[in-house]
Design an enzyme around this catalytic site. Sequence first.
Site, PDB file in Angstrom:
ATOM      1  N   PRO A 144     -24.456   6.276  42.738  1.00 32.26           N
ATOM      2  CA  PRO A 144     -25.180   5.002  42.688  1.00 32.26           C
ATOM      3  C   PRO A 144     -25.274   4.524  41.244  1.00 32.26           C
ATOM      4  O   PRO A 144     -25.412   5.327  40.327  1.00 32.26           O
ATOM      5  CB  PRO A 144     -26.574   5.360  43.233  1.00 32.26           C
ATOM      6  N   CYS A 145     -25.173   3.231  41.052  1.00 27.18           N
ATOM      7  CA  CYS A 145     -25.257   2.684  39.694  1.00 27.18           C
ATOM      8  C   CYS A 145     -26.078   1.402  39.750  1.00 27.18           C
ATOM      9  O   CYS A 145     -25.547   0.301  39.612  1.00 27.18           O
ATOM     10  CB  CYS A 145     -23.864   2.401  39.147  1.00 27.18           C
TER      11      CYS A 145
END
Length: 441
Positions: free
Chosen positions: A79-80
């Site tokens: 996830p970013c």
Amino acid sequence: MSEDAPKAIDLFCGAGGLSQGLTDAGFDVLWGIDSEENTKPTYDHNHDHEMVVGDIRETEPPDLGLEEGDLDLVAGGPPCPTFSLVGRSKINSLEGQSTTTDERHQLYEDFLRFVDHYQPKAFLMENVKGMLSAQNDDGEDVVDVISAQMEELGYEVTVKLLDSADFGVPQHRERLFFIGNRIGAENPDMDQWKTHREPKNEEEKQIKFNDAGGPEEEDQESLQAFSDTEEKEFPHFEESPGQREPWNTVADAILDLPPVSPSGDTPPTHAEEYTMGPVSKYQYWIRGRPGPDDWEGRTLYNHECRGHNMRDLTLYKLLGEGTSYIIGDIPEEHQPYRSDIFPDKLKKQNPKEPSTTVVAHLYKDGHMFIHPTEARSITVREAARLQSFPDDFEFPVARTHAFKQVGNAVPALLAQALGTAVRKKVLGVEEEESATLEADD
């Protein structure tokens, strides 16, 4: 799995869509990690290697029993969420780092920390489309910043936005992929590995029947073909495959499954057995283990729908072919939400097209995934089929957790396409060797 199979690990593995696809592509997945505790029962039920639950920021790379540099692939989808904080930090400064020591810490950095530790021949990193247009606080393109960090580790990097529908998945899902290798090979151009395309006319949008009665009996010339080239078994991934077939659709994916009803009467709210055999080529494939023709008496997993109130059921029934597929197109007085803000809050999936992107929000409600022919939202099994999970991939968790796991996954078929391309183009393991691996499994 043969000892000679290329070795991989799966970071941020979730339920295991990426692991499933890599396994089907001929990889031996050795280890996986995810922070969500509810993913472990699903992952362990469907895979035979170690998966741990933990915070990757506080996890040291485990001993895989390999010599340095012998790991073939590190894969994962970190996830970013905070693109603005992506900076040019040195990967070797991340050892022992946690969110308490650096608030700017990004999970992709831990992906690269594992790459730096194992020095795999290749890596495959997945992320959201929004990264393409994101910039950090210094005005730098995030994709360029991350690519530069990867190159500093000694990898040749290719970045590509892919739509899963172009690889046989009955769903439009655009995701960004970073492909890297450190062995001097050419990274695969995934445009050359696409197997499917937009249909040219209404006829090509129809369900793609498998007229021949199953893989073991099929007469290639008797199948309904969409090109003049020789029919290939589905799925078949190769570079420059020639004529591509029209996208697989919602009808191709799920309309062989027995009906269920939120009323609890007839039909029931769930079904545990198939009531008919597979119809489309996609259905033959997705039922393919132990065999698509051996369906009578087999258990149908996770085919259960949630309950709905009468107002929602009435709205669901209103939508569909000949009227509209989104609630935003019907008269304003029937709108349950503001149409200027939520025009597609209620959406019935069009059976003649790939589905819209399957999302984790399904665990909250199914309004954006109304069944194309029944007045209800889709089941976990139907969502899993749209994500190309095979029918024997079971989600042995509560329905809410199952929906979330399906929505968060990398489509297994897209992962297989990428894995096959990396295996052949980067690692040089050809089709004959892969067939041997499968025979030894």
